[in-house]
Design a protein around this motif. Structure first.
Motif, PDB file in Angstrom:
ATOM      1  N   SER A  13      -7.254   4.464   0.685  1.00  0.00           N
ATOM      2  CA  SER A  13      -6.730   5.739   0.192  1.00  0.00           C
ATOM      3  C   SER A  13      -7.692   6.392  -0.787  1.00  0.00           C
ATOM      4  O   SER A  13      -7.894   7.609  -0.765  1.00  0.00           O
ATOM      5  N   LEU A  14      -8.287   5.579  -1.678  1.00  0.00           N
ATOM      6  CA  LEU A  14      -9.175   6.152  -2.682  1.00  0.00           C
ATOM      7  C   LEU A  14     -10.490   6.633  -2.080  1.00  0.00           C
ATOM      8  O   LEU A  14     -11.030   7.666  -2.498  1.00  0.00           O
ATOM      9  N   VAL A  15     -11.021   5.898  -1.090  1.00  0.00           N
ATOM     10  CA  VAL A  15     -12.221   6.384  -0.417  1.00  0.00           C
ATOM     11  C   VAL A  15     -11.893   7.641   0.384  1.00  0.00           C
ATOM     12  O   VAL A  15     -12.676   8.591   0.437  1.00  0.00           O
ATOM     13  N   ALA A  16     -10.684   7.659   0.986  1.00  0.00           N
ATOM     14  CA  ALA A  16     -10.257   8.849   1.722  1.00  0.00           C
ATOM     15  C   ALA A  16     -10.085  10.041   0.791  1.00  0.00           C
ATOM     16  O   ALA A  16     -10.212  11.198   1.220  1.00  0.00           O
ATOM     17  N   LEU A  17      -9.810   9.768  -0.487  1.00  0.00           N
ATOM     18  CA  LEU A  17      -9.665  10.852  -1.452  1.00  0.00           C
ATOM     19  C   LEU A  17     -10.956  11.646  -1.571  1.00  0.00           C
ATOM     20  O   LEU A  17     -10.942  12.850  -1.833  1.00  0.00           O
ATOM     21  N   GLN A  18     -12.090  10.973  -1.359  1.00  0.00           N
ATOM     22  CA  GLN A  18     -13.362  11.690  -1.373  1.00  0.00           C
ATOM     23  C   GLN A  18     -13.416  12.717  -0.249  1.00  0.00           C
ATOM     24  O   GLN A  18     -13.932  13.817  -0.409  1.00  0.00           O
ATOM     25  N   GLN A  19     -12.859  12.338   0.912  1.00  0.00           N
ATOM     26  CA  GLN A  19     -12.823  13.295   2.024  1.00  0.00           C
ATOM     27  C   GLN A  19     -11.864  14.442   1.724  1.00  0.00           C
ATOM     28  O   GLN A  19     -12.109  15.585   2.120  1.00  0.00           O
ATOM     29  N   LEU A  20     -10.779  14.148   0.995  1.00  0.00           N
ATOM     30  CA  LEU A  20      -9.860  15.213   0.590  1.00  0.00           C
ATOM     31  C   LEU A  20     -10.584  16.193  -0.331  1.00  0.00           C
ATOM     32  O   LEU A  20     -10.439  17.421  -0.202  1.00  0.00           O
TER      33      LEU A  20
ATOM     34  N   GLY B 194      -8.890  16.395  10.331  1.00  0.00           N
ATOM     35  CA  GLY B 194      -8.585  16.199   8.920  1.00  0.00           C
ATOM     36  C   GLY B 194      -7.846  14.925   8.625  1.00  0.00           C
ATOM     37  O   GLY B 194      -8.104  14.257   7.612  1.00  0.00           O
ATOM     38  N   TYR B 195      -6.900  14.519   9.483  1.00  0.00           N
ATOM     39  CA  TYR B 195      -6.134  13.304   9.192  1.00  0.00           C
ATOM     40  C   TYR B 195      -6.792  12.039   9.751  1.00  0.00           C
ATOM     41  O   TYR B 195      -6.353  10.935   9.463  1.00  0.00           O
ATOM     42  N   SER B 196      -7.845  12.206  10.546  1.00  0.00           N
ATOM     43  CA  SER B 196      -8.387  11.034  11.237  1.00  0.00           C
ATOM     44  C   SER B 196      -9.867  10.782  10.926  1.00  0.00           C
ATOM     45  O   SER B 196     -10.197  10.091   9.967  1.00  0.00           O
ATOM     46  N   TRP B 197     -10.748  11.372  11.702  1.00  0.00           N
ATOM     47  CA  TRP B 197     -12.160  11.028  11.596  1.00  0.00           C
ATOM     48  C   TRP B 197     -12.801  11.520  10.305  1.00  0.00           C
ATOM     49  O   TRP B 197     -13.811  10.955   9.863  1.00  0.00           O
ATOM     50  N   GLY B 198     -12.247  12.562   9.700  1.00  0.00           N
ATOM     51  CA  GLY B 198     -12.786  13.024   8.428  1.00  0.00           C
ATOM     52  C   GLY B 198     -12.778  11.931   7.382  1.00  0.00           C
ATOM     53  O   GLY B 198     -13.833  11.491   6.901  1.00  0.00           O
ATOM     54  N   PRO B 199     -11.603  11.415   6.996  1.00  0.00           N
ATOM     55  CA  PRO B 199     -11.556  10.355   5.987  1.00  0.00           C
ATOM     56  C   PRO B 199     -11.875   8.971   6.526  1.00  0.00           C
ATOM     57  O   PRO B 199     -12.555   8.184   5.876  1.00  0.00           O
ATOM     58  N   CYS B 200     -11.382   8.639   7.726  1.00  0.00           N
ATOM     59  CA  CYS B 200     -11.495   7.262   8.214  1.00  0.00           C
ATOM     60  C   CYS B 200     -12.940   6.821   8.426  1.00  0.00           C
ATOM     61  O   CYS B 200     -13.285   5.666   8.170  1.00  0.00           O
ATOM     62  N   ALA B 201     -13.782   7.719   8.906  1.00  0.00           N
ATOM     63  CA  ALA B 201     -15.172   7.344   9.155  1.00  0.00           C
ATOM     64  C   ALA B 201     -15.849   6.883   7.875  1.00  0.00           C
ATOM     65  O   ALA B 201     -16.542   5.855   7.846  1.00  0.00           O
TER      66      ALA B 201
ATOM     67  N   SER C 131       0.836  -1.187   0.000  1.00  0.00           N
ATOM     68  CA  SER C 131       0.000   0.000   0.000  1.00  0.00           C
ATOM     69  C   SER C 131       0.876   1.243   0.000  1.00  0.00           C
ATOM     70  O   SER C 131       2.082   1.174   0.190  1.00  0.00           O
ATOM     71  N   GLY C 132       0.248   2.401  -0.182  1.00  0.00           N
ATOM     72  CA  GLY C 132       0.980   3.646  -0.124  1.00  0.00           C
ATOM     73  C   GLY C 132       0.954   4.397  -1.435  1.00  0.00           C
ATOM     74  O   GLY C 132       0.282   4.005  -2.400  1.00  0.00           O
ATOM     75  N   PRO C 133       1.707   5.503  -1.523  1.00  0.00           N
ATOM     76  CA  PRO C 133       1.693   6.345  -2.731  1.00  0.00           C
ATOM     77  C   PRO C 133       2.076   5.591  -3.997  1.00  0.00           C
ATOM     78  O   PRO C 133       1.493   5.823  -5.062  1.00  0.00           O
ATOM     79  N   ALA C 134       3.058   4.678  -3.903  1.00  0.00           N
ATOM     80  CA  ALA C 134       3.485   3.937  -5.098  1.00  0.00           C
ATOM     81  C   ALA C 134       2.352   3.081  -5.640  1.00  0.00           C
ATOM     82  O   ALA C 134       2.173   2.951  -6.852  1.00  0.00           O
ATOM     83  N   ALA C 135       1.568   2.492  -4.729  1.00  0.00           N
ATOM     84  CA  ALA C 135       0.448   1.653  -5.160  1.00  0.00           C
ATOM     85  C   ALA C 135      -0.632   2.484  -5.838  1.00  0.00           C
ATOM     86  O   ALA C 135      -1.293   2.019  -6.770  1.00  0.00           O
ATOM     87  N   ILE C 136      -0.831   3.721  -5.381  1.00  0.00           N
ATOM     88  CA  ILE C 136      -1.815   4.599  -6.021  1.00  0.00           C
ATOM     89  C   ILE C 136      -1.406   4.892  -7.458  1.00  0.00           C
ATOM     90  O   ILE C 136      -2.218   4.839  -8.384  1.00  0.00           O
TER      91      ILE C 136
ATOM     92  N   LEU D  27      -5.091  20.386   3.994  1.00  0.00           N
ATOM     93  CA  LEU D  27      -3.717  19.885   4.082  1.00  0.00           C
ATOM     94  C   LEU D  27      -3.614  18.686   5.018  1.00  0.00           C
ATOM     95  O   LEU D  27      -2.851  17.741   4.749  1.00  0.00           O
ATOM     96  N   ALA D  28      -4.374  18.706   6.097  1.00  0.00           N
ATOM     97  CA  ALA D  28      -4.303  17.614   7.069  1.00  0.00           C
ATOM     98  C   ALA D  28      -4.880  16.319   6.532  1.00  0.00           C
ATOM     99  O   ALA D  28      -4.546  15.230   7.022  1.00  0.00           O
ATOM    100  N   THR D  29      -5.745  16.412   5.520  1.00  0.00           N
ATOM    101  CA  THR D  29      -6.360  15.203   4.957  1.00  0.00           C
ATOM    102  C   THR D  29      -5.416  14.473   4.002  1.00  0.00           C
ATOM    103  O   THR D  29      -5.554  13.267   3.789  1.00  0.00           O
ATOM    104  N   ILE D  30      -4.449  15.178   3.440  1.00  0.00           N
ATOM    105  CA  ILE D  30      -3.543  14.568   2.455  1.00  0.00           C
ATOM    106  C   ILE D  30      -2.795  13.362   3.012  1.00  0.00           C
ATOM    107  O   ILE D  30      -2.733  12.314   2.352  1.00  0.00           O
ATOM    108  N   PRO D  31      -2.201  13.424   4.215  1.00  0.00           N
ATOM    109  CA  PRO D  31      -1.511  12.236   4.736  1.00  0.00           C
ATOM    110  C   PRO D  31      -2.417  11.012   4.852  1.00  0.00           C
ATOM    111  O   PRO D  31      -1.969   9.879   4.656  1.00  0.00           O
ATOM    112  N   ALA D  32      -3.687  11.242   5.182  1.00  0.00           N
ATOM    113  CA  ALA D  32      -4.619  10.119   5.299  1.00  0.00           C
ATOM    114  C   ALA D  32      -4.798   9.424   3.958  1.00  0.00           C
ATOM    115  O   ALA D  32      -4.850   8.189   3.880  1.00  0.00           O
ATOM    116  N   VAL D  33      -4.899  10.202   2.883  1.00  0.00           N
ATOM    117  CA  VAL D  33      -5.054   9.619   1.551  1.00  0.00           C
ATOM    118  C   VAL D  33      -3.847   8.759   1.190  1.00  0.00           C
ATOM    119  O   VAL D  33      -3.971   7.680   0.614  1.00  0.00           O
ATOM    120  N   LEU D  34      -2.655   9.216   1.566  1.00  0.00           N
ATOM    121  CA  LEU D  34      -1.423   8.536   1.180  1.00  0.00           C
ATOM    122  C   LEU D  34      -1.106   7.323   2.047  1.00  0.00           C
ATOM    123  O   LEU D  34      -0.552   6.335   1.549  1.00  0.00           O
TER     124      LEU D  34
END
Length: 571
Positions: A169-176, A430-437, A25-30, A365-372
């Protein structure tokens, strides 16, 4: 919680083989999954619209030209709450029909229909310049319906086209995209606030321009979805297998006869056949996939979510996570940020809007690490850390507020310290409950219940959103610093909830979730049925050919070393 090892050999063998075939997983996989990533980016325009709507109203509420049309609806705190919260009420209603549309029309066309509904709501809101509060209330309710439905359909669509190693990561991209929309709306409000002045001379364009700008992303999404692929899982469930295999091959950028495509296709098919036969056993009169049967099935399917321990665990996880996400107070900040900053002693409306614009930037900006990295770090540890961080910020703001609420003019440093804590709070969200939920509620449901389960989870979010939006103006007026103690206590409770009740779901296929929640093999009849299906559709034969999961009379002897390692990794 470890997955059960009582499942059919095909399930466990396929899992073990897929673990060996899929990359890290991670940026390379995206980047490796460029097609799925590009499709996700486009679908995320729906998330952008969602976020833009959330942030838009906070700035409009404090504009004098808007207030001249709304009258007591912006001065009376209860009515002001209704003006903001009716969007959430409409979104809750949209969640209720989202599953039905997604099943009869497909995830793709359900998004398209809701874009059209959103455009109607947008036009009605613009008529508020003539019709006043009734038009704004009606338009926000209609727009909320579409946003509520898309808040289910978009992550559902993304989850079903994404490969497992980057699904989070891709579902989290929606939160981004959501936070990007919020950020843009804050700065659009800041930019239009001074059109022809900032007081009684302010032009109606100050609030109409931000509303009308939503036409651009909405029309783009509607036109573009016509060219997006269907969900392969929806295609298989509706007996369009040839098309599903072709779509799956294109999404993964692999040949149709590639081993990974074959395994994923057969896993999805096995789950679909299993759930159809389970439906035939429980509700034989609803087997045919007509619109009316789908509607009736939606009702009984939602009821069935509460009938088994495994499904009820999913219900508690989804609804609880969304309740605590809103309990964090995020939409109190997004809907009323300028008012909150004014209460903390900022000197003017323009300064409050500027501080609100910083909220948007930090949230994005805080959501970006969650996506990656969400698929590397997992969901639970990130959510627990974020909840503790948000709770500390709330309590700190409450202390500063309590000590300085009557002396902001002479203690400006204290006011800006409280503002800084709100900025830090949105970083933690931004890095936690926003995307993870949204990631969790998109991935925990079995195929036949996924649309309905997501609708249930999202409806919990939107009903909580409605309540928070309704009570926040009154709380700020009556409880003052107690408002922050209230939200801080709730989100700290959320950390405990995730620790005790929510299993880790990173890097599992949507079909493998059954193992984590204990649905597969719970009943002996279910285990036999799935084993028969695996053999019938050829999944066992594929696994035999590569030496994994060869059936025997002893279930436990069917579990290979790799399979046991997989189970231990997810304990």
């Amino acid at each position: 919680m470890a997955p059960s090892l009582d499942g059919p050999p095909g399930d466990l063998g396929a899992i073990a083989r897929r673990q060996g075939l899929r990359g890290a997983s991670g940026p390379a996989a995206i980047l490796k999954n460029g097609r799925a990533f590009s499709i996700t980016c486009f679908a995320c325009i729906g998330g952008f619209i969602y976020g833009y709507n959330q942030g838009l109203f906070s700035g409009i509420l404090v504009m004098s030209s808007f207030g001249s049309h709304m009258g007591e609806w912006v001065t009376d705190q209860t009515k002001k709450g209704w003006l903001a919260s009716i969007f959430g009420l409409g979104a809750w209603f949209g969640c209720l029909y989202s599953g039905f549309l997604a099943e009869i029309l497909s995830r793709k066309y359900a998004i398209l229909v809701n874009v059209f509904i959103f455009l109607i709501g947008l036009v009605v809101q613009c008529l508020a310049a003539i019709g006043g509060a009734p038009c704004m209330l009606g338009g926000r309710f209609i727009a909320g319906m579409s946003i509520g439905a898309m808040s289910v359909n978009v992550p559902n669509y993304i989850a079903e086209v994404a490969p497992p190693e980057i699904r989070g990561s891709l579902v989290a991209l929606q939160q981004l995209a959501n936070t990007a929309g919020t950020m843009v709306s804050f700065w659009v409000n800041y930019g239009t606030n001074n059109i022809k002045g900032n007081g009684n001379s302010q032009s109606d364009a100050a609030w109409l321009v931000p509303i009308c700008l939503q036409l651009l992303p909405a029309v783009s999404l509607g036109v573009g979805m016509l060219f997006m692929p269907f969900s392969p899982r929806w295609l298989i469930h509706h007996n369009r297998e040839t098309e599903a295999r072709r779509v799956l091959s294109n999404l993964r950028n692999l040949d149709q006869d590639h081993e990974l495509i074959e395994l994923e296709f057969l896993e999805i098919k096995a789950q679909s056949v299993f759930e159809k036969r389970s439906t035939a056993q429980k509700w034989p009169h609803l087997v045919e996939l007509t619109a009316w049967n789908t509607f009736k099935l939606q009702c009984v399917a939602i009821g069935s979510l509460f009938k088994t321990k495994a499904m009820f665990h999913r219900v508690v996880s989804a609804t609880g996570i969304m309740f605590f996400q809103q309990g964090s107070g995020i939409n109190a900040v997004l809907y009323y940020a300028p008012s909150i900053f004014a209460a903390l002693g900022t000197s003017s409306n323009t300064t409050s809007l500027l501080a609100t614009g910083v909220v948007g930037i930090l949230l994005f900006l805080a959501t970006i690490p969650a996506v990656l990295y969400i698929d590397k770090l997992g969901r639970k540890p990130v959510m627990i850390a974020g909840a503790i961080g948000m709770g500390i910020c709330h309590i700190t703001i409450a202390v500063i507020f309590a000590k300085n609420q009557y002396q902001w003019d002479t203690h400006k440093v204290a006011g800006w310290a409280a503002v800084a804590m709100i900025w830090l709070y949105v970083v933690h969200f931004g890095y936690s409950w926003g995307p993870c939920a949204w990631v969790v509620i998109a991935e925990i449901w079995p195929l036949s219940n996924r649309a309905y389960g997501m609708a249930l989870g999202a409806s919990s979010n939107w009903m909580s959103n409605f309540i928070v939006s309704q009570i926040t103006p009154v709380m700020l007026d009556k409880l003052q610093y107690g408002t922050f103690i209230f939200f801080g206590s709730l989100i700290l409770g959320g950390a405990l909830f995730v620790k005790l009740f929510v299993p880790e779901t990173k890097r599992l296929t949507l079909e493998e979730m059954d193992l984590i929640f204990g649905s597969v093999g719970v009943a002996e009849a279910d285990g036999r049925r799935m084993a028969e299906i695996n053999k019938e559709i050829g999944l066992d034969d594929v696994l035999k050919s590569i030496g994994i999961g060869i059936p025997s009379t002893d279930k436990q002897s069917q579990v290979t070393t790799n399979e046991i390692d997989f189970a231990r990794k997810h304990e």
